[in-house]
Design a protein around this motif. Sequence first.
Motif, short mmCIF file in Angstrom:
data_model
loop_
_atom_site.label_atom_id
_atom_site.label_comp_id
_atom_site.label_asym_id
_atom_site.label_seq_id
_atom_site.Cartn_x
_atom_site.Cartn_y
_atom_site.Cartn_z
N ALA A 201 0.82 -1.21 0.00
CA ALA A 201 0.00 0.00 0.00
C ALA A 201 0.86 1.26 0.00
CB ALA A 201 -0.93 0.00 1.21
N LEU A 202 2.01 1.18 0.63
CA LEU A 202 2.90 2.34 0.76
C LEU A 202 3.97 2.39 -0.33
CD1 LEU A 202 3.19 2.25 4.64
CD2 LEU A 202 2.14 4.07 3.27
N ASN A 203 4.07 1.32 -1.11
CA ASN A 203 5.04 1.26 -2.21
C ASN A 203 4.41 0.58 -3.42
OD1 ASN A 203 7.85 2.08 -0.85
ND2 ASN A 203 6.72 0.80 0.60
N PRO A 204 3.38 1.20 -3.98
CA PRO A 204 2.66 0.59 -5.10
C PRO A 204 3.54 0.48 -6.34
CG PRO A 204 1.97 2.86 -4.80
CD PRO A 204 2.82 2.52 -3.62
N LYS A 205 3.23 -0.52 -7.14
CA LYS A 205 3.99 -0.74 -8.37
C LYS A 205 3.61 0.29 -9.43
CE LYS A 205 5.05 -4.35 -11.78
NZ LYS A 205 4.81 -5.77 -12.16
N PRO A 206 4.59 0.95 -10.04
CA PRO A 206 4.27 1.91 -11.11
C PRO A 206 3.65 1.20 -12.31
CG PRO A 206 6.54 2.17 -10.32
CD PRO A 206 6.04 0.87 -9.77
N GLY A 207 2.88 1.91 -13.08
CA GLY A 207 2.28 1.32 -14.27
C GLY A 207 1.10 2.14 -14.74
N LYS A 208 0.33 1.57 -15.67
CA LYS A 208 -0.81 2.27 -16.23
C LYS A 208 -2.14 1.56 -15.98
CE LYS A 208 1.89 4.39 -19.97
NZ LYS A 208 2.02 4.56 -21.44
N SER A 209 -2.09 0.35 -15.41
CA SER A 209 -3.31 -0.42 -15.23
C SER A 209 -4.26 0.28 -14.26
CB SER A 209 -2.99 -1.83 -14.75
OG SER A 209 -2.22 -1.80 -13.57
N LEU A 210 -5.54 0.24 -14.60
CA LEU A 210 -6.59 0.84 -13.77
C LEU A 210 -7.68 -0.16 -13.40
CD1 LEU A 210 -7.03 4.21 -15.71
CD2 LEU A 210 -6.04 3.95 -13.43
N TYR A 211 -7.55 -1.38 -13.91
CA TYR A 211 -8.58 -2.40 -13.69
C TYR A 211 -7.89 -3.75 -13.49
CZ TYR A 211 -11.17 1.22 -16.26
OH TYR A 211 -11.70 2.40 -16.69
N PHE A 212 -8.59 -4.64 -12.81
CA PHE A 212 -8.13 -6.03 -12.75
C PHE A 212 -9.34 -6.93 -12.53
CE2 PHE A 212 -7.61 -4.33 -8.42
CZ PHE A 212 -8.30 -5.25 -7.65
N VAL A 213 -9.20 -8.16 -12.97
CA VAL A 213 -10.27 -9.13 -12.83
C VAL A 213 -9.65 -10.49 -12.52
CG1 VAL A 213 -10.31 -9.67 -15.31
CG2 VAL A 213 -12.34 -10.11 -13.91
N GLY A 214 -10.32 -11.27 -11.69
CA GLY A 214 -9.84 -12.60 -11.34
C GLY A 214 -9.85 -13.53 -12.53
#
Length: 329
Positions: free
Chosen positions: A278-291
């Motif tokens: 939570a305090l060191n999130p991974k950089p990137g462009k994703s805004l969605y995820f699905v199982g």
Amino acid sequence: MLVVASLWMLQVALAAPLPLGEKGLRFQVEKGSSLSGTLRKLEGNGVIYWPRLVLAYAYWEGKTEIHSGEYLIPRGSTATDLIGRLNRGEVTTYRLTLVEGWTFRQALQKIRSGQRVVKSEAVSSVRAAARLLGLEEGSVEGWLFPDTYVYRSGTTDIELLRQAHERMRRVLEEEWQAKGEGLPYASSYEALIMASLIEKETGQPSERSEIAGVFVRRLNKGMRLQTDPTVIYGLGEDYDGNLTRAHLRASTPYNTYVINGLPPTPIALPGRAAIRAALNPKPGKSLYFVGKGDGSHHFSATLTEHNRAVREYQLKRRADYRSSPAEGN
């Protein structure tokens, strides 16, 4: 003859195996007990011969200080072995584990049901436990650190509760000091809330920081988090295991499909890894995820890609679909 008799008595008192059963001897030394009182009690149970000689030996060796707790003296032990164990405090210990993703109520129940744990009226309910920790009942969620705790017989539920609470405070502060840049949190408490969402969203260690990245980017863009575990938590006992579209529209303070930003409190106990993510999130462009159905997730940067992934993984679910990783993964 007198000398020979004295030597024999000393040999029996100190070096001869104690009259123990097949499983040895298990007994409790209460807080504040003295060595002399403990030896007299053992004499009364037919375990120690000539307790005064044993006590004199302890004084001679400087081993009169003893520790309270539960002791298991194995078969074949002598009085000198016994004195050594009492002096070193080699007490029997027990373990209980608070699991990542549990609620405060589940953790409290586990603590109070621990083997040899002394139950107290002061923490007989979530409200009482919150009061003891100096917290409001509505903000107590998430404030116990999930870990394995080792304790002695006679330890109270209050002691374990406070230990788990203080451990969470220390871990949160440690991780807060090492936080990354550009985070949307006004306080470490908000980071704790976020960590609980991450904890409930994935059991895959490799995905925690990526999910954190999605949530942080959504918050920074003013997008709603839209995470199912918050909906389920808000439903409480009304949730029967089947999440419906109606549930996603339900008006609760925790439904992140309806509210903006973070829910008002954590929804579970997050572990250190979730807090760190939570305090060191991974950089990137994703805004969605699905199982994907195997316990992992598909991440998407656009709504079009996300909808395609939903059709692939959710609308055409595999027979062995599961939302969490397989055991052993």
